[in-house]
Design a protein around this motif. Structure first.
Motif, PDB file in Angstrom:
ATOM      1  N   HIS A 120       0.878  -1.340  -0.374  1.00 24.64           N
ATOM      2  CA  HIS A 120      -0.271  -0.219   0.081  1.00 24.64           C
ATOM      3  C   HIS A 120       0.408   1.321   0.093  1.00 24.64           C
ATOM      4  CE1 HIS A 120      -3.367  -2.829   0.314  1.00 24.64           C
ATOM      5  NE2 HIS A 120      -2.830  -3.141   1.377  1.00 24.64           N
ATOM      6  N   GLU A 121       2.276   0.949   0.374  1.00 31.04           N
ATOM      7  CA  GLU A 121       3.175   2.399   0.164  1.00 31.04           C
ATOM      8  C   GLU A 121       2.725   2.893   0.846  1.00 31.04           C
ATOM      9  OE1 GLU A 121       3.317   3.007  -4.514  1.00 31.04           O
ATOM     10  OE2 GLU A 121       4.258   1.175  -5.141  1.00 31.04           O
ATOM     11  N   ARG A 122       3.075   3.032   1.986  1.00 34.95           N
ATOM     12  CA  ARG A 122       2.697   4.063   3.149  1.00 34.95           C
ATOM     13  C   ARG A 122       3.818   4.192   4.330  1.00 34.95           C
ATOM     14  NH1 ARG A 122      -3.385   3.738   5.390  1.00 34.95           N
ATOM     15  NH2 ARG A 122      -3.138   5.634   5.760  1.00 34.95           N
ATOM     16  N   SER A 123       3.880   4.508   4.810  1.00 35.90           N
ATOM     17  CA  SER A 123       5.114   5.174   5.946  1.00 35.90           C
ATOM     18  C   SER A 123       5.401   4.227   6.816  1.00 35.90           C
ATOM     19  CB  SER A 123       5.624   6.001   6.412  1.00 35.90           C
ATOM     20  OG  SER A 123       3.998   6.362   7.132  1.00 35.90           O
ATOM     21  N   ALA A 124       6.408   4.226   6.962  1.00 33.25           N
ATOM     22  CA  ALA A 124       7.299   3.470   8.120  1.00 33.25           C
ATOM     23  C   ALA A 124       6.690   3.367   9.043  1.00 33.25           C
ATOM     24  CB  ALA A 124       7.985   2.696   8.605  1.00 33.25           C
ATOM     25  N   ILE A 125       6.148   4.666   9.735  1.00 30.82           N
ATOM     26  CA  ILE A 125       5.735   5.212  10.993  1.00 30.82           C
ATOM     27  C   ILE A 125       4.134   5.080  10.233  1.00 30.82           C
ATOM     28  CG2 ILE A 125       5.425   7.605  11.768  1.00 30.82           C
ATOM     29  CD1 ILE A 125       8.488   6.505  11.974  1.00 30.82           C
ATOM     30  N   GLU A 126       3.161   5.622   9.375  1.00 31.32           N
ATOM     31  CA  GLU A 126       2.173   4.766   9.253  1.00 31.32           C
ATOM     32  C   GLU A 126       1.902   3.272   9.649  1.00 31.32           C
ATOM     33  OE1 GLU A 126      -0.471   7.350   5.956  1.00 31.32           O
ATOM     34  OE2 GLU A 126       1.211   6.173   5.363  1.00 31.32           O
ATOM     35  N   ARG A 127       2.739   2.508   9.599  1.00 32.10           N
ATOM     36  CA  ARG A 127       2.541   1.480  10.260  1.00 32.10           C
ATOM     37  C   ARG A 127       2.886   0.742  11.238  1.00 32.10           C
ATOM     38  NH1 ARG A 127       6.026  -3.048  11.464  1.00 32.10           N
ATOM     39  NH2 ARG A 127       4.132  -5.188  10.979  1.00 32.10           N
ATOM     40  N   PHE A 128       3.908   1.899  11.752  1.00 30.65           N
ATOM     41  CA  PHE A 128       4.023   1.467  13.181  1.00 30.65           C
ATOM     42  C   PHE A 128       3.004   2.142  14.689  1.00 30.65           C
ATOM     43  CE2 PHE A 128       4.982   3.821  17.442  1.00 30.65           C
ATOM     44  CZ  PHE A 128       6.322   3.127  17.824  1.00 30.65           C
ATOM     45  N   VAL A 129       2.388   2.872  13.792  1.00 27.94           N
ATOM     46  CA  VAL A 129       0.935   3.896  14.616  1.00 27.94           C
ATOM     47  C   VAL A 129       0.313   2.703  14.708  1.00 27.94           C
ATOM     48  CG1 VAL A 129      -0.575   5.554  13.965  1.00 27.94           C
ATOM     49  CG2 VAL A 129       1.202   5.998  14.086  1.00 27.94           C
ATOM     50  N   VAL A 130      -0.604   1.631  13.024  1.00 26.77           N
ATOM     51  CA  VAL A 130      -1.357   0.469  13.349  1.00 26.77           C
ATOM     52  C   VAL A 130      -0.838  -0.324  14.046  1.00 26.77           C
ATOM     53  CG1 VAL A 130      -1.885  -1.088  11.694  1.00 26.77           C
ATOM     54  CG2 VAL A 130      -1.781   1.029  10.829  1.00 26.77           C
TER      55      VAL A 130
END
Length: 385
Positions: A71-81
């Motif tokens: 989904h080409e989102r950021s590592a920080i977004e993945r961290f939040v989830v």
């Protein structure tokens, strides 16, 4: 001495706070519908249905390229989830290893065909992996492995066994770390990684029942198993570099300091009914440590986002996180002694969480590398040895 360890502070932008709210709302919907029932096992509980639901939300393989189902989102977004799922005790165990480290390893070292075959299925929450590293008499000393892969026409013949392999009885694939050549002086030479389908002929998964009476660990035995050449990951003989890259993902995430979060959360709730200065002070110190771990782990996500492989920082987070995870149930037993806990309602969630955490806490300092191994890595990174 050169400054070798750096942790940056990341302030959450409004869109990240909104993402947190989205995950929390999703969790509440799943609870209300009865599809998940958080219990003392927390995130260690597997649920294929929940993994597929996360896949539909786009919350597995979040940072991967779209061409591979990501989904080409950021590592920080993945961290939040990730943080929100763990805090909620969501049953993410089924897909966890595949999303956390197997997929990123294939993105970095795998072939295009391997990525096309496995990554979309992982991102859908339908393909699960386990870690084929540890062996009997090796433990955290990965360089001493004896699992042997011998070159044959069209592939490799693998013989040996892996031990303490979590979740092997529930997953589809293993990333196998095996010896393919001479050890060399460092013992880190002549090792390679392979993709292994656990349904292949010659593989036996034997359960190991732990001291809590539960089946999570396994011994996985390979008897003359053929692994085709197209299942080699990266380059033959480059396994040490690859496996240490993989371990960065295993050691630095929130799952390495949030295993007993539900006990800490329970303590904050009990404080309202059983207030005392000692309890407030101890819990406040633990919450401060929680926030520190959050910031350090988030910083590593930022490093990974920028293409940095933070070996030393990841080892430091894992070591500190392990101590933190083990200190929480110890503090809970001291602050809320058995005489007091016996007055709590039957099947009280706090008691159940504390019982489970007390049983499993000793293992937290083993998984992902023992304290001794991690502190050796930190000392080397700081040029102290």
């Amino acid at each position: 001495m050169t400054e070798l360890i750096k942790f940056l502070i990341y302030d959450e932008a409004p869109e990240l706070l909104d993402l947190r709210r989205q995950v929390r709302a999703f969790i509440e919907e799943e609870k209300s519908a009865g599809r998940i029932k958080p219990g003392p096992y927390g995130w260690a509980e597997p649920s294929s249905d929940f993994s597929r639901a996360l896949g539909r939300k786009g919350w597995i393989g979040m940072t991967w390229p779209r061409e591979y189902g990501g989904h080409e989102r950021s590592a920080i977004e993945r961290f939040v989830v990730t943080e929100e799922l763990l805090a909620a005790g969501a049953p993410v165990r089924a897909h966890w290893v595949a999303d956390r480290q197997s997929g990123p390893l294939l993105l970095k070292f795998g072939t295009k065909a391997q990525r096309e075959k496995f990554l979309p299925e992982i991102a859908k929450g339908e393909c699960y992996f386990c870690i084929g590293m540890s062996e009997a008499d090796s433990g955290s000393d990965l360089a001493s492995i004896r699992m042997k892969a011998t070159k044959v026409d069209g592939g490799w013949r693998v013989t040996g066994s892996k031990l303490w392999t979590s979740n092997a009885h529930r997953v589809h694939m293993m990333i196998l770390f095996a010896r393919t050549g001479p050890r060399g002086e460092s013992r880190r030479e002549g090792v390679s990684q392979f993709l292994v389908d656990l349904s292949w002929s010659g593989i036996t998964v034997r359960p190991i029942i732990n001291l809590a009476g539960e089946h999570d660990f396994n011994e996985v035995i390979f008897e003359d198993v053929f692994v085709p050449d197209d299942m080699v990951i990266g380059t033959i003989g480059n396994g040490w570099q690859q496996v240490t890259n993989e371990l960065v993902y295993e050691r630095s995430g929130p799952d390495r300091w949030m295993s007993t979060y539900h006990v800490l959360s329970g303590m904050t709730g009990k404080l309202k009914k059983f207030p005392s200065e000692t309890r407030r002070d101890t819990v406040a110190r633990l919450v401060a440590r929680l926030w520190t771990m959050h910031q350090m782990s988030c910083s590593i996500a930022g490093m990974l986002e920028n293409g940095i492989t933070p070996h030393t920082e990841a080892a430091l987070v894992k070591d500190l996180g392990t101590c933190f995870e083990q200190d929480i149930p110890e503090a809970a037993r001291t602050l809320f002694p058995e005489e007091l806990r016996s007055t709590f309602p039957e099947n009280d969630p706090f008691n159940e969480a504390l019982r489970y955490s007390t049983l499993y806490a000793p293992a937290y300092s083993i998984r992902g590398g023992t304290k001794e191994i991690l502190r050796g890595i930190i000392a080397k990174g700081l040029e102290l040895r």
